[in-house]
Design a protein around this motif. Structure first.
Motif, PDB file in Angstrom:
ATOM      1  N   ALA A  28      26.274  42.437 111.816  1.00  0.00           N
ATOM      2  CA  ALA A  28      25.565  43.570 111.299  1.00  0.00           C
ATOM      3  C   ALA A  28      26.786  44.605 111.270  1.00  0.00           C
ATOM      4  O   ALA A  28      26.752  45.730 110.572  1.00  0.00           O
ATOM      5  N   GLY A  29      28.016  44.459 111.964  1.00  0.00           N
ATOM      6  CA  GLY A  29      29.072  45.400 112.011  1.00  0.00           C
ATOM      7  C   GLY A  29      29.382  45.975 113.090  1.00  0.00           C
ATOM      8  O   GLY A  29      29.904  46.835 113.212  1.00  0.00           O
ATOM      9  N   ALA A  30      29.032  45.398 114.303  1.00  0.00           N
ATOM     10  CA  ALA A  30      29.212  45.875 115.846  1.00  0.00           C
ATOM     11  C   ALA A  30      30.630  45.657 116.160  1.00  0.00           C
ATOM     12  O   ALA A  30      31.292  44.839 115.577  1.00  0.00           O
ATOM     13  N   ASP A  31      31.330  46.541 116.736  1.00  0.00           N
ATOM     14  CA  ASP A  31      32.769  46.332 117.231  1.00  0.00           C
ATOM     15  C   ASP A  31      32.961  45.799 118.567  1.00  0.00           C
ATOM     16  O   ASP A  31      33.890  45.432 118.922  1.00  0.00           O
ATOM     17  N   ALA A  65      26.409  52.396 103.841  1.00  0.00           N
ATOM     18  CA  ALA A  65      26.641  53.692 103.500  1.00  0.00           C
ATOM     19  C   ALA A  65      28.069  53.893 103.678  1.00  0.00           C
ATOM     20  O   ALA A  65      28.592  55.100 103.604  1.00  0.00           O
ATOM     21  N   GLY A  66      28.948  52.769 104.217  1.00  0.00           N
ATOM     22  CA  GLY A  66      30.320  53.172 104.208  1.00  0.00           C
ATOM     23  C   GLY A  66      30.769  53.755 105.350  1.00  0.00           C
ATOM     24  O   GLY A  66      31.865  54.196 105.572  1.00  0.00           O
ATOM     25  N   ARG A  67      29.954  53.912 106.437  1.00  0.00           N
ATOM     26  CA  ARG A  67      30.394  54.805 107.889  1.00  0.00           C
ATOM     27  C   ARG A  67      31.178  53.690 108.547  1.00  0.00           C
ATOM     28  O   ARG A  67      30.580  52.668 108.995  1.00  0.00           O
ATOM     29  N   LYS A  68      32.266  54.055 109.106  1.00  0.00           N
ATOM     30  CA  LYS A  68      33.129  53.210 109.655  1.00  0.00           C
ATOM     31  C   LYS A  68      33.420  53.489 111.102  1.00  0.00           C
ATOM     32  O   LYS A  68      34.389  52.862 111.652  1.00  0.00           O
ATOM     33  N   LEU A  69      32.657  54.348 111.582  1.00  0.00           N
ATOM     34  CA  LEU A  69      32.563  54.834 113.149  1.00  0.00           C
ATOM     35  C   LEU A  69      32.607  53.470 114.057  1.00  0.00           C
ATOM     36  O   LEU A  69      31.875  52.517 113.626  1.00  0.00           O
ATOM     37  N   PRO A  70      33.439  53.279 114.799  1.00  0.00           N
ATOM     38  CA  PRO A  70      33.210  52.108 116.014  1.00  0.00           C
ATOM     39  C   PRO A  70      31.889  52.268 116.534  1.00  0.00           C
ATOM     40  O   PRO A  70      31.398  53.156 117.027  1.00  0.00           O
ATOM     41  N   VAL A  71      31.340  50.890 116.804  1.00  0.00           N
ATOM     42  CA  VAL A  71      29.787  50.792 117.391  1.00  0.00           C
ATOM     43  C   VAL A  71      29.768  49.838 118.442  1.00  0.00           C
ATOM     44  O   VAL A  71      30.320  48.836 118.412  1.00  0.00           O
ATOM     45  N   LEU A  72      29.501  50.290 119.531  1.00  0.00           N
ATOM     46  CA  LEU A  72      29.313  49.462 120.890  1.00  0.00           C
ATOM     47  C   LEU A  72      27.942  49.345 120.904  1.00  0.00           C
ATOM     48  O   LEU A  72      27.001  50.339 121.303  1.00  0.00           O
ATOM     49  N   VAL A  73      27.503  48.248 120.745  1.00  0.00           N
ATOM     50  CA  VAL A  73      26.176  47.959 121.108  1.00  0.00           C
ATOM     51  C   VAL A  73      25.636  47.591 122.634  1.00  0.00           C
ATOM     52  O   VAL A  73      26.635  46.830 123.266  1.00  0.00           O
ATOM     53  N   LEU A  74      24.751  48.407 123.035  1.00  0.00           N
ATOM     54  CA  LEU A  74      24.397  48.354 124.384  1.00  0.00           C
ATOM     55  C   LEU A  74      23.034  48.035 124.312  1.00  0.00           C
ATOM     56  O   LEU A  74      21.973  48.707 124.075  1.00  0.00           O
ATOM     57  N   THR A  83      24.959  61.093 108.179  1.00  0.00           N
ATOM     58  CA  THR A  83      25.298  62.568 108.087  1.00  0.00           C
ATOM     59  C   THR A  83      26.160  63.312 108.647  1.00  0.00           C
ATOM     60  O   THR A  83      26.610  64.507 108.326  1.00  0.00           O
ATOM     61  N   GLU A  84      26.391  62.908 109.774  1.00  0.00           N
ATOM     62  CA  GLU A  84      27.165  63.653 110.921  1.00  0.00           C
ATOM     63  C   GLU A  84      28.468  62.802 111.231  1.00  0.00           C
ATOM     64  O   GLU A  84      28.673  61.651 110.895  1.00  0.00           O
ATOM     65  N   SER A  85      29.509  63.555 111.573  1.00  0.00           N
ATOM     66  CA  SER A  85      30.895  62.945 111.953  1.00  0.00           C
ATOM     67  C   SER A  85      30.898  62.589 113.505  1.00  0.00           C
ATOM     68  O   SER A  85      30.738  63.416 114.348  1.00  0.00           O
ATOM     69  N   PHE A  86      31.141  61.171 113.820  1.00  0.00           N
ATOM     70  CA  PHE A  86      31.333  61.015 115.240  1.00  0.00           C
ATOM     71  C   PHE A  86      32.414  59.744 115.167  1.00  0.00           C
ATOM     72  O   PHE A  86      32.951  59.381 114.471  1.00  0.00           O
ATOM     73  N   ASP A  87      33.139  60.080 116.415  1.00  0.00           N
ATOM     74  CA  ASP A  87      34.181  58.993 116.658  1.00  0.00           C
ATOM     75  C   ASP A  87      33.866  57.755 117.198  1.00  0.00           C
ATOM     76  O   ASP A  87      34.617  56.704 116.869  1.00  0.00           O
ATOM     77  N   ALA A  88      32.641  57.741 117.685  1.00  0.00           N
ATOM     78  CA  ALA A  88      32.079  56.267 117.990  1.00  0.00           C
ATOM     79  C   ALA A  88      30.427  56.323 118.203  1.00  0.00           C
ATOM     80  O   ALA A  88      30.035  57.437 118.400  1.00  0.00           O
ATOM     81  N   ALA A  89      29.826  55.285 118.165  1.00  0.00           N
ATOM     82  CA  ALA A  89      28.458  55.251 118.708  1.00  0.00           C
ATOM     83  C   ALA A  89      28.118  54.045 119.499  1.00  0.00           C
ATOM     84  O   ALA A  89      28.618  53.025 119.707  1.00  0.00           O
ATOM     85  N   LEU A 139      37.975  51.471 121.795  1.00  0.00           N
ATOM     86  CA  LEU A 139      37.492  51.537 120.459  1.00  0.00           C
ATOM     87  C   LEU A 139      37.946  52.605 119.395  1.00  0.00           C
ATOM     88  O   LEU A 139      38.566  52.507 118.333  1.00  0.00           O
ATOM     89  N   ILE A 140      37.910  53.908 119.959  1.00  0.00           N
ATOM     90  CA  ILE A 140      38.187  54.952 119.520  1.00  0.00           C
ATOM     91  C   ILE A 140      39.609  54.987 119.201  1.00  0.00           C
ATOM     92  O   ILE A 140      40.247  55.066 118.044  1.00  0.00           O
ATOM     93  N   ARG A 141      40.321  54.492 120.106  1.00  0.00           N
ATOM     94  CA  ARG A 141      42.054  54.504 120.044  1.00  0.00           C
ATOM     95  C   ARG A 141      42.440  53.479 118.937  1.00  0.00           C
ATOM     96  O   ARG A 141      43.198  53.901 118.189  1.00  0.00           O
ATOM     97  N   ARG A 142      41.879  52.368 119.028  1.00  0.00           N
ATOM     98  CA  ARG A 142      42.063  51.299 117.904  1.00  0.00           C
ATOM     99  C   ARG A 142      41.710  51.730 116.546  1.00  0.00           C
ATOM    100  O   ARG A 142      42.365  51.344 115.611  1.00  0.00           O
TER     101      ARG A 142
END
Length: 221
Positions: free
Chosen positions: A93-96, A69-78, A42-48, A115-118
């Motif tokens: 699952a879709g991690a970057d 849900a079609g959310r394309k934000l880059p995701v760093l799994v930690l 529901t919110e806008s983020f540059d990455a997670a 991730l954000i730059r790319r």
């Protein structure tokens, strides 16, 4: 730039958030998978930054839900899950990107910047727009080859505009990407920040596109 940090360990989350904020990121924190799923959709983020072992909803389920849900934000799994099968599951699952605990927070910062730059379509870390240069990997700005001193809010606005140089960035999008969810935002806050930036980089470098937003251009005189 705005980051969603999903981590159920309160002390660890606070430490990572403090470093991210020091590096000019706006940070929202979710401490369970249910809240993370909702915020990410529901919110806008540059990455997670996403932990996997979460209360209520597992991190893998959260990530799958975002992608469905079609959310394309880059995701760093930690995560502390360092097995090969865990990494494969995360990427499927879709991690970057994937970083295991223990880790250096400075590395989290570097990976997020990359991730954000790319994700914005920039292969090179140095982004040039007229006399302005943004090193998206180091997080530094130069004007005519000299370091540019910026406040945190100025940095976020200019970073958003530079990553999308020569493209109109809508005012609402800037607000979403510059402030975290707990911030109290004045109606003219973006205008004030843009005015300050114009005094620092040149009034004609940031164009106002009436009714839409702003555009950083290299064609100013």
């Amino acid at each position: 730039m705005r980051v969603l940090l999903v981590e159920d360990d309160a002390e660890l989350a606070a430490g990572v958030a403090a470093v991210l904020k020091r590096e000019h990121f706006a940070v929202d924190i979710a401490r369970n998978g249910e809240d993370a799923q909702h915020l990410g959709e529901t919110e806008s983020f540059d990455a997670a930054v996403l932990d996997l072992g979460l209360p209520k909803v597992d991190g893998i389920a959260v990530l799958k839900s975002w992608r469905k849900a079609g959310r394309k934000l880059p995701v760093l799994v930690l995560t502390a899950r360092d097995g090969w099968s865990d990494k494969v599951e995360g990427f499927k699952a879709g991690a970057d990107d994937y970083l295991t605990k223990p880790f250096r927070v400075d590395e989290v910062v570097l990976r997020l910047r990359a991730l954000i730059r790319r994700s914005e379509g920039h292969a090179e870390s140095r982004i040039v727009c007229g006399p302005l240069t943004f090193d998206a990997q180091l997080g530094t700005f130069e004007l005519d080859g000299l370091p540019l001193r910026l406040t945190g809010l100025e940095w976020r606005v200019l970073a958003c505009l530079t990553l999308r140089k020569e493209v109109v960035v809508e005012r609402a999008n800037l607000i979403e990407r510059v402030y975290d969810g707990d911030a109290e935002v004045d109606s003219n806050s973006v205008e004030v920040i843009v005015a300050r930036l114009r005094r620092k980089i040149g009034h004609d470098r940031i164009e106002t596109v009436r009714g839409r937003g702003y555009r950083l251009t290299a064609s100013g005189s």
